[in-house]
Structures are given as structure tokens and as C-alpha cells.
Design an enzyme around this catalytic site. Structure first.
Site, PDB file in Angstrom:
ATOM      1  N   SER A  43       0.844  -1.201   0.000  1.00 36.53           N
ATOM      2  CA  SER A  43       0.000   0.000   0.000  1.00 36.53           C
ATOM      3  C   SER A  43       0.874   1.243   0.000  1.00 36.53           C
ATOM      4  O   SER A  43       2.013   1.214   0.481  1.00 36.53           O
ATOM      5  CB  SER A  43      -0.906   0.025   1.237  1.00 36.53           C
ATOM      6  OG  SER A  43      -1.626   1.245   1.325  1.00 36.53           O
ATOM      7  N   TYR A  77      -1.645  -0.327  10.569  1.00 45.24           N
ATOM      8  CA  TYR A  77      -1.801  -0.559   9.142  1.00 45.24           C
ATOM      9  C   TYR A  77      -0.609  -0.004   8.364  1.00 45.24           C
ATOM     10  O   TYR A  77      -0.003  -0.710   7.552  1.00 45.24           O
ATOM     11  CB  TYR A  77      -3.101   0.069   8.636  1.00 45.24           C
ATOM     12  CG  TYR A  77      -3.355  -0.195   7.172  1.00 45.24           C
ATOM     13  CD1 TYR A  77      -3.700  -1.470   6.736  1.00 45.24           C
ATOM     14  CD2 TYR A  77      -3.244   0.813   6.222  1.00 45.24           C
ATOM     15  CE1 TYR A  77      -3.925  -1.738   5.394  1.00 45.24           C
ATOM     16  CE2 TYR A  77      -3.456   0.564   4.876  1.00 45.24           C
ATOM     17  CZ  TYR A  77      -3.803  -0.711   4.462  1.00 45.24           C
ATOM     18  OH  TYR A  77      -4.006  -0.976   3.129  1.00 45.24           O
TER      19      TYR A  77
END
Length: 243
Positions: free
Chosen positions: A134, A147
Site C-alpha cells: 500500500s 496498518y
């Protein structure tokens, strides 16, 4: 006779993983699809019953690596391992359960599955590992600490394995896929995200990147510009930004 191409997709039950599975099927690949939920996987199998094998795999379970190898055996081999499994959400109050579940899935589970695929390819003459990381791994993001941290770990782990593979003379290729915000169930909930992309568009870019054997692919151009800017922001200023 042309050798059939075989791919294992972990995290194929929804979102980007599901769309990549559909595209590879349309290109004639034989697939092993895996996720925690079996029903969506059976729907994929119905698209091409003779070319799809199904197995439930939870990457946080200790036997997940063994189940991946079992699925590979049922498929008759593996040329591409595509990792699309992951969780994440904002956690501004740093709730313990959210942080630890994110770590368990995105760090421990990721390492377990990527490591299993790497060892398989090392023993069987090579292959291709592609994984969705990501843009969140570019900098530490205060709204989603675990995250962003696990996404940075994933990118670094892939880079380390790529270096190791090269030094060992292994024929293993790597593609680190770093999307921006994608309109999937992962982002449902507590925040309205800007510049949302559709899973179908992202999946097409991913498949093209795999075919071209890109090392790193940030999707799309807006996020390539954004992450380039993020990298240039000094630490003293970054911590003052309101995200």
C-alpha cells in the site's frame, strides 16, 4: 503444446483479489483461490470449473502455509503467487484489539504466506511473487498506526527477499503493488476517502504489471505524485500534518 500457467491467489474472495482472479481466468490461467470464506470462492470456480481449485485458508492460522502447499499440489504446481489478503482500519484511539489483529494478519500472516511461496519457488526452479502492499507504507500514518507500519514491513520484506533471491541465483521475480484508496470492503466504515479507485481498474493495472514483471507499481499516477511528495516532507513537518 503450450504449458498452462498456474497461479495461487490468497485473498480471492472479494475486492482486488477477486477481480485479479477473474482477469487471469479470462487469460486462460489455471487458478488456486483461497480465503477464509468458501462461498465466494465457489462462485469463482463456477466461472471455469475445470481450471479452478478452491481451499479455505486463514493466513493467521499456523497451518496456513501447509494448506497453501496442499492447494499448490492440487493445482499441479504454481507459477505465480499473488497475495491479496489483508485488513486495516483507522485506529486513532489505539485500541489494542485492532492493532494486534492488524499485525497478526498483515505482518505475521503475510510473512508466513510469502515465505512459503518463496521456499516453494526456490525448490522448484523459480516463479513470481506479487503482493498488494500500500502507499500507506510510505510514511507512518497517525490515523492508522498498525496498518501503515505493517505495509512498510511488507514492502521492506519483499525488497529483502528480492535481494536474497538475486544473490542466491534463484529465478524468482517480485512485484510490490502499492495502490492508493480502492473502493472495497476494507475501506467501509468510519471515513470518506478521497480519490477512490475501482477494484476492476486497479486489477487491470496489477495484471499488466505482473506480465511486465515490474518490481514496484504505485497505482495510479495521482498516488505516484502524492507519495513522491510525502517522501520529501521532513519529519518535523510530517508530525504536524493533520490527516
Amino acid at each position: 503444446m503450450t504449458k498452462s500457467r498456474k497461479a495461487i491467489i490468497v485473498g480471492a474472495s472479494s475486492g482486488i483479489g477477486r477481480e485479479v482472479a477473474r482477469l487471469l481466468l479470462s487469460d486462460g490461467w489455471h487458478l488456486g483461490v483461497a480465503a477464509r470464506r468458501e462461498e465466494p470462492l465457489q462462485e469463482l470456480k463456477a466461472l471455469a470449473p475445470e481450471r479452478v481449485e478452491v481451499m479455505t485458508i486463514d493466513v493467521t492460522e499456523h497451518d496456513a502455509g501447509e494448506r497453501l502447499l496442499s492447494l499448490t499440489e492440487r493445482l499441479g504446481g504454481m507459477d505465480l503467487y499473488f497475495h491479496a489478503s489483508g485488513i486495516g482500519r483507522q485506529n486513532r484511539t489505539l485500541e489494542t484489539d485492532i492493532e494486534l489483529r492488524t499485525m497478526d494478519t498483515n505482518a505475521v500472516g503475510f510473512t508466513r504466506m510469502i515465505g512459503t511461496a518463496y521456499r516453494y519457488f526456490a525448490e522448484h526452479g523459480g516463479g513470481h511473487i506479487a503482493a498488494i502492499t500500500s502507499i500507506a507504507g510510505t510514511k507512518g500514518l497517525g490515523p492508522a498506526p498498525a496498518y501503515s507500519a505493517t505495509k512498510a514491513l511488507q514492502a521492506c520484506y519483499l525488497q529483502a527477499l528480492e535481494q536474497q533471491s538475486y544473490q542466491r541465483g534463484l529465478n524468482i521475480h517480485f512485484t510490490d503493488i502499492r495502490p492508493g484508496f480502492v473502493d472495497t470492503a476494507l475501506l467501509n466504515g468510519d471515513f470518506r476517502y478521497p480519490m477512490l479507485m475501482q477494484p476492476e481498474t486497479v486489477a487491470r493495472d496489477i495484471v499488466k504489471s505482473v506480465y511486465c514483471r515490474r518490481h514496484v507499481r504505485v497505482i495510479d499516477f495521482r498516488y505516484r505524485l502524492l507519495t513522491s511528495l510525502w517522501r520529501r516532507i521532513p519529519r518535523w513537518l510530517w508530525r504536524r500534518l493533520r490527516l
